[in-house]
Design an enzyme around this catalytic site. Structure first.
Site, PDB file in Angstrom:
ATOM      1  N   SER A   1       0.830  -1.209   0.000  1.00  0.00           N
ATOM      2  CA  SER A   1       0.000   0.000   0.000  1.00  0.00           C
ATOM      3  C   SER A   1       0.865   1.261   0.000  1.00  0.00           C
ATOM      4  O   SER A   1       1.827   1.377   0.761  1.00  0.00           O
ATOM      5  CB  SER A   1      -0.908   0.023   1.230  1.00  0.00           C
TER       6      SER A   1
ATOM      7  N   SER B   1      -0.529   4.183   0.661  1.00  0.00           N
ATOM      8  CA  SER B   1      -1.220   5.178   1.501  1.00  0.00           C
ATOM      9  C   SER B   1      -0.328   5.747   2.600  1.00  0.00           C
ATOM     10  O   SER B   1      -0.397   6.954   2.871  1.00  0.00           O
ATOM     11  CB  SER B   1      -2.492   4.575   2.089  1.00  0.00           C
TER      12      SER B   1
ATOM     13  N   LYS C   1     -13.393  -4.241   2.000  1.00  0.00           N
ATOM     14  CA  LYS C   1     -14.317  -3.105   1.808  1.00  0.00           C
ATOM     15  C   LYS C   1     -15.789  -3.483   2.009  1.00  0.00           C
ATOM     16  O   LYS C   1     -16.562  -2.698   2.555  1.00  0.00           O
ATOM     17  CB  LYS C   1     -14.136  -2.491   0.419  1.00  0.00           C
TER      18      LYS C   1
ATOM     19  N   ASP D   1     -13.728   6.715  -2.842  1.00  0.00           N
ATOM     20  CA  ASP D   1     -13.266   6.473  -4.218  1.00  0.00           C
ATOM     21  C   ASP D   1     -14.036   7.349  -5.203  1.00  0.00           C
ATOM     22  O   ASP D   1     -13.507   7.753  -6.237  1.00  0.00           O
ATOM     23  CB  ASP D   1     -13.465   5.003  -4.603  1.00  0.00           C
TER      24      ASP D   1
END
Ligand code: ATR
Length: 280
Positions: free
Chosen positions: A14, A16, A65, A101
């Protein structure tokens, strides 16, 4: 010190933490943002306990998710519509979930194409019908676009997407074999599949008949210039790469956890580009 996380399985790739780490430093904030690997069976327990472990919230990525959506206490309207949550925070002791998103993709288009770009788009063509396609379709439905075609290799998934998101903008399933015929009509063409990603075959669209004012967007960002975007550029079409969606989807979470709304700057973009290029 405020602590946030990105949770997934696996999670080590990731990017992030690089994004949020950059913003923490830029704003001189004493916070942290870390990767946490949680197996699917342990995720519901993680959701219940992250606040007690001192976290203000975090991002949720593959494969959690949908489980996050099912298990949060409260959801935003966008998360409700998409049945997927990628951002968590605590409010009045309750776990909230949002799906950023949508705003990630739309902010990136707005920034790249300028205000009111959608006025010139009568028809949009979205290729793919996974989670990313759902977010993109939901974002496009909020704009005055006449018709949105959804084409997917597995037709039933496109049909399902159109059924689930019906009711906000004209959505139509387009059989995969008919993509070629729709290209001439599309003012916006978006690849949401993994085709074009490093190690995958290209999404091979015949762009010869595309409108000269068409925009071609990709959500793949490794490589940054996918074969599809290179082909569009060679035809002098406007292109929008996939990195911006990743950067912009991070903004609302940072703002909730750390209390500052950060900006997606060329400097941040360059940092992530260098990381992508360093890995290849
Ligand atoms: P994401 O959450 O990133 O959208 P996903 O839900 O796994 O990921 O969706 C992947 C998308 O890429 C799907 O639309 C998938 O098509 P199928 O529904 O037919 O599987 C599409 N995709 C992946 N590999 C593909 C390929 N080789 N050719 C065409 N489409 C492909």
């Amino acid at each position: 010190m405020t602590k946030a996380f990105v949770v997934g399985h696996p999670i080590k790739h990731s990017r992030s933490p690089l994004i949020h780490g950059h913003w923490l430093k830029q704003h001189g904030l004493a916070g942290s943002y870390e990767r946490i690997d949680v197996a699917p069976a342990d995720f519901p327990e993680f959701l219940k306990t992250f606040a007690a472990r001192g976290f203000a919230g975090g991002n949720v990525t593959i494969p959690h998710k949908e489980t996050a959506y099912l298990n949060v206490d409260r959801r935003t309207a966008k998360a409700e519509r998409l049945k997927a949550v990628n951002t968590l925070w605590i409010e009045d002791g309750l776990v909230w979930g949002d799906n950023t998103d949508v705003v990630g993709f739309m902010s990136h288009l707005d920034r790249s194409l300028g205000k009111s770009w959608e006025q010139a788009v009568e028809t949009a063509l979205v290729i793919g019908a996974g989670g990313a396609a759902r977010a993109i379709v939901a974002g496009l439905q909020d704009r005055p676009i006449g018709r949105i075609f959804v084409a997917n290799r597995t037709l039933s998934k496109a049909t399902e997407l159109v059924r689930d998101l019906a009711g906000g903008g004209m959505l139509e399933v387009l059989p995969w074999e008919e993509i070629g015929g729709a290209i001439a009509k599309a003012g916006l063409i978006v690849n949401t599949t993994s085709l074009g990603m490093a190690g995958q075959p290209a999404l091979d669209l015949e762009l010869a008949g595309a409108r000269s004012d068409a925009v071609v967007a990709d959500i793949v960002y490794v490589p940054l210039k996918t074969p599809l975007l290179a082909a569009a550029e060679a035809r002098h079409l406007r292109i929008v790469d996939g990195l911006g969606m990743l950067l912009h989807q991070a903004v609302p979470g940072f703002s909730r956890w750390f209390g500052v709304t950060p900006d997606v700057t060329p400097e941040l973009r360059a940092l992530i580009v260098a990381d992508i290029e360093g890995e290849r």
